[in-house]
Design an enzyme around this catalytic site. Structure first.
Site, PDB file in Angstrom:
ATOM      1  N   THR A 133       0.816  -1.214   0.000  1.00 14.87           N
ATOM      2  CA  THR A 133       0.000   0.000   0.000  1.00 14.87           C
ATOM      3  C   THR A 133       0.852   1.268   0.000  1.00 14.87           C
ATOM      4  OG1 THR A 133      -1.638  -1.232   1.267  1.00 14.87           O
ATOM      5  CG2 THR A 133      -1.883   1.159   1.235  1.00 14.87           C
ATOM      6  N   GLU A 250      -3.599 -15.038   2.949  1.00 10.18           N
ATOM      7  CA  GLU A 250      -3.716 -13.878   3.848  1.00 10.18           C
ATOM      8  C   GLU A 250      -5.180 -13.661   4.235  1.00 10.18           C
ATOM      9  OE1 GLU A 250      -1.886 -10.316   2.370  1.00 10.18           O
ATOM     10  OE2 GLU A 250      -2.980  -9.015   3.764  1.00 10.18           O
ATOM     11  N   GLN A 344     -22.354  -3.633  23.745  1.00 10.18           N
ATOM     12  CA  GLN A 344     -23.564  -2.987  24.272  1.00 10.18           C
ATOM     13  C   GLN A 344     -23.959  -3.598  25.617  1.00 10.18           C
ATOM     14  OE1 GLN A 344     -24.954  -0.403  22.926  1.00 10.18           O
ATOM     15  NE2 GLN A 344     -26.852  -0.247  24.104  1.00 10.18           N
TER      16      GLN A 344
HETATM   17  C1  LIG Z   1      -3.876  -1.225  10.475  1.00 11.71           C
HETATM   18  C2  LIG Z   1      -3.579  -1.455   9.025  1.00 11.71           C
HETATM   19  C3  LIG Z   1      -2.600  -2.355   8.673  1.00 11.71           C
HETATM   20  C4  LIG Z   1      -2.276  -2.548   7.319  1.00 11.71           C
HETATM   21  N1  LIG Z   1      -1.237  -3.374   6.989  1.00 11.71           N
HETATM   22  C5  LIG Z   1      -0.795  -3.389   5.703  1.00 11.71           C
HETATM   23  C6  LIG Z   1       0.407  -4.081   5.353  1.00 11.71           C
HETATM   24  O1  LIG Z   1       1.044  -4.734   6.191  1.00 11.71           O
HETATM   25  N2  LIG Z   1       0.836  -4.026   4.064  1.00 11.71           N
HETATM   26  C7  LIG Z   1       0.164  -3.327   3.101  1.00 11.71           C
HETATM   27  O2  LIG Z   1       0.619  -3.310   1.968  1.00 11.71           O
HETATM   28  N3  LIG Z   1      -0.990  -2.680   3.397  1.00 11.71           N
HETATM   29  C8  LIG Z   1      -1.470  -2.676   4.676  1.00 11.71           C
HETATM   30  N4  LIG Z   1      -2.627  -1.995   4.992  1.00 11.71           N
HETATM   31  C9  LIG Z   1      -3.323  -1.279   3.948  1.00 11.71           C
HETATM   32  C10 LIG Z   1      -4.673  -1.848   3.567  1.00 11.71           C
HETATM   33  O3  LIG Z   1      -4.527  -3.068   2.909  1.00 11.71           O
HETATM   34  C11 LIG Z   1      -5.395  -0.783   2.726  1.00 11.71           C
HETATM   35  O4  LIG Z   1      -5.718   0.280   3.608  1.00 11.71           O
HETATM   36  C12 LIG Z   1      -6.631  -1.320   2.028  1.00 11.71           C
HETATM   37  O5  LIG Z   1      -6.295  -2.229   1.034  1.00 11.71           O
HETATM   38  C13 LIG Z   1      -7.479  -0.197   1.423  1.00 11.71           C
HETATM   39  O6  LIG Z   1      -6.720   0.680   0.658  1.00 11.71           O
HETATM   40  P1  LIG Z   1      -6.861   2.263   0.905  1.00 11.71           P
HETATM   41  O7  LIG Z   1      -6.669   2.511   2.357  1.00 11.71           O
HETATM   42  O8  LIG Z   1      -5.956   2.971  -0.030  1.00 11.71           O
HETATM   43  O9  LIG Z   1      -8.365   2.588   0.573  1.00 11.71           O
HETATM   44  P2  LIG Z   1      -8.953   2.975  -0.890  1.00 11.71           P
HETATM   45  O10 LIG Z   1      -8.464   2.006  -1.882  1.00 11.71           O
HETATM   46  O11 LIG Z   1      -8.708   4.420  -1.121  1.00 11.71           O
HETATM   47  O12 LIG Z   1     -10.506   2.740  -0.662  1.00 11.71           O
HETATM   48  C14 LIG Z   1     -11.406   3.749  -0.149  1.00 11.71           C
HETATM   49  C15 LIG Z   1     -12.814   3.172  -0.220  1.00 11.71           C
HETATM   50  O13 LIG Z   1     -13.163   2.935  -1.591  1.00 11.71           O
HETATM   51  C16 LIG Z   1     -13.616   1.610  -1.727  1.00 11.71           C
HETATM   52  N5  LIG Z   1     -13.269   1.083  -3.042  1.00 11.71           N
HETATM   53  C17 LIG Z   1     -12.061   1.104  -3.652  1.00 11.71           C
HETATM   54  N6  LIG Z   1     -12.136   0.473  -4.834  1.00 11.71           N
HETATM   55  C18 LIG Z   1     -13.406   0.046  -4.975  1.00 11.71           C
HETATM   56  C19 LIG Z   1     -14.123  -0.686  -5.990  1.00 11.71           C
HETATM   57  N7  LIG Z   1     -13.511  -1.133  -7.082  1.00 11.71           N
HETATM   58  N8  LIG Z   1     -15.432  -0.943  -5.785  1.00 11.71           N
HETATM   59  C20 LIG Z   1     -16.053  -0.520  -4.681  1.00 11.71           C
HETATM   60  N9  LIG Z   1     -15.436   0.173  -3.673  1.00 11.71           N
HETATM   61  C21 LIG Z   1     -14.135   0.437  -3.833  1.00 11.71           C
HETATM   62  C22 LIG Z   1     -12.907   0.841  -0.633  1.00 11.71           C
HETATM   63  O14 LIG Z   1     -13.552  -0.382  -0.335  1.00 11.71           O
HETATM   64  C23 LIG Z   1     -12.960   1.841   0.513  1.00 11.71           C
HETATM   65  O15 LIG Z   1     -14.207   1.751   1.132  1.00 11.71           O
HETATM   66  C24 LIG Z   1      -2.988  -1.839   6.328  1.00 11.71           C
HETATM   67  C25 LIG Z   1      -4.019  -0.968   6.695  1.00 11.71           C
HETATM   68  C26 LIG Z   1      -4.304  -0.752   8.028  1.00 11.71           C
HETATM   69  C27 LIG Z   1      -5.381   0.239   8.383  1.00 11.71           C
END
Ligand SMILES: Cc1cc2nc3c(=O)[nH]c(=O)nc-3n(C[C@H](O)[C@H](O)[C@H](O)COP(=O)(O)OP(=O)(O)OC[C@H]3O[C@@H](n4cnc5c(N)ncnc54)[C@H](O)[C@@H]3O)c2cc1C
Length: 385
Positions: A133, A250, A344
């Site tokens: 990410t 995963e 709750q």
């Molecule tokens: C605590 C934590 C630990 C993590 N650990 C890791 C890690 O170890 N390695 C790593 O690489 N990543 C990690 N992540 C990242 C995580 O995998 C991403 O946050 C996640 O995949 C979502 O990406 P984004 O945050 O960019 O959200 P976005 O992609 O910006 O999504 C925003 C919203 O849009 C929606 N959306 C996006 N595309 C679509 C679609 N095609 N159709 C419908 N809805 C859609 C999403 O579902 C979401 O609701 C971690 C995240 C957190 C919070």
């Protein structure tokens, strides 16, 4: 064996699994349960805990013994995950450091690299992470902007990553980068990066809603020179497919985590409502409480049987991406519903961070987001209809 269903035995569980379960339960009760507050305050798990977990034989359960693993099956990895959750832990990054990252090495590294890297991960000497990410690319990994430019017998990597679990302490990181920015997902490659490589920098450990003891962090790569041999699989353009191949594993791990947390939440809530009095009777004696917990227990058991089916398929090497996505979505949606209902029933105490139910509520929320959001799970499932 969970405290909620003491007589239930999954079809995949053997006597060896049960012995391992007892060992893991005793170890985690001693090493994880008492340290949660300390780790939350310092925002990371002690390095010695990784070493002790390795010594106890509880990391890399299904990595072959010749590389330092326990030579078991994926069921062992998943039951250890369950036991970790039952211990009340929300900090230890075993999912990433044992269930996920070492398998990229086991599947895609050269024989020499496996012998050099895997024993350190299995022993707990090395903490590992996977960095996909970026600030501008999460769900849509095609949008990764970290670049890897070939320069002689090295790649020069530039870019940044965010939300990386174990990022604050990782010694070894699998990094997704683009060797060709214009080639979409075909331009993606995975690189094995040792954290002492010049140009590897860590950002801050991020402030999260829950899981405060987990050192989720940003990473930065500034002209980081990585040996060309560290390109996993040895061929450019394979990264996206390698990620897609590993994601079912995963996603099932997240499903197992969510399921175990929901079970633990119900157990805690039954105990609490038996003790807590209101209107001259235990809270459990209100019909509403019994109905809520009846709903929760049923939801957990329904999910349990599905997740056990998935574990069985994973042990047989037959778990497909769609089924794993269903398990991840079902278990994490179920957990949010169950933990909210349980909280709750704790009344105001359910809002106090010192209560395990409150920590679970906060820890649960991210499971619908990471490992691919549940909306992306629906996409994966929906595309195959
Ligand atoms: C605590 C934590 C630990 C993590 N650990 C890791 C890690 O170890 N390695 C790593 O690489 N990543 C990690 N992540 C990242 C995580 O995998 C991403 O946050 C996640 O995949 C979502 O990406 P984004 O945050 O960019 O959200 P976005 O992609 O910006 O999504 C925003 C919203 O849009 C929606 N959306 C996006 N595309 C679509 C679609 N095609 N159709 C419908 N809805 C859609 C999403 O579902 C979401 O609701 C971690 C995240 C957190 C919070």
């Amino acid at each position: 064996m969970s405290a909620l269903f003491p007589d239930y035995r999954p079809a995949w569980e053997t006597d060896d699994h049960r012995l391992l379960r007892e060992h893991a339960r005793a170890f985690f009760a001693k090493e994880m349960t008492p340290n949660q507050e300390k780790w939350a305050a310092q925002k990371h798990v002690d390095r010695e805990t990784w070493l002790r977990t390795g010594e106890a034989g509880l990391i890399c359960l299904d990595v072959p013994e010749e590389y330092g693993g326990q030579g078991g099956d994926p069921g062992m990895e998943y039951l250890v995950t369950e036991e970790l959750v039952y211990s009340g832990d929300t900090a230890f990054g075993m999912g990433v450091g044992s269930t996920i990252t070492p398998h990229y090495v086991a599947n895609y590294a050269t024989e020499e690299q496996k012998r050099a890297w895997l024993p350190k991960m299995c022993s707990g000497e090395w903490i590992s992470a996977i960095a996909m990410t970026e600030p501008g690319a999460g769900s849509d990994l095609k949008g990764v902007r970290t670049t890897a430019r070939r320069d002689g017998d090295h790649y020069v990597i530039n870019g940044s990553k965010t939300f990386i679990s174990n990022g604050g302490s990782a010694d070894f990181v699998v990094v997704a980068a683009k060797t060709d920015l214009d080639a979409g997902h075909k331009g993606m490659a995975l690189f094995a990066v040792e954290a002492d490589t010049p140009g590897f920098e860590r950002g801050r450990v991020l402030e999260k809603m829950g899981r405060h003891g987990a050192d989720t962090a940003e990473l930065f790569f500034n002209d980081m020179r990585v040996p060309a041999a560290n390109l996993l699989g040895g061929e450019e353009g394979q990264g996206f497919y390698q990620l897609m191949n590993q994601l079912p594993r995963e996603r099932l791990a997240i499903a197992v985590d969510a399921l175990a947390m929901a079970e633990a939440a119900v157990v805690e809530t039954i105990a609490y409502t038996k003790e807590r009095q209101a209107f001259g009777q235990p809270v459990l004696d209100f019909q509403n409480t019994r109905f809520e917990l009846a709903h929760c227990k049923t939801q957990v058991m329904a999910t349990r049987t599905f997740v056990d089916y998935c574990i069985q398929r994973e042990i047989a090497g037959e778990l497909d991406a769609v089924t794993a996505s269903m398990a991840k979505m079902q278990a994490t949606d179920m957990l949010d519903d169950v933990v909210d209902r349980c909280l709750q029933l704790f009344g105001g105490y359910g809002y106090m961070m010192e209560y395990p139910i409150t920590q679970k509520f906060a820890a649960a929320r991210v499971m619908r987001i990471y490992g691919g959001t549940n909306e992306i799970m629906k996409e994966v499932i929906g595309r195959a209809l």
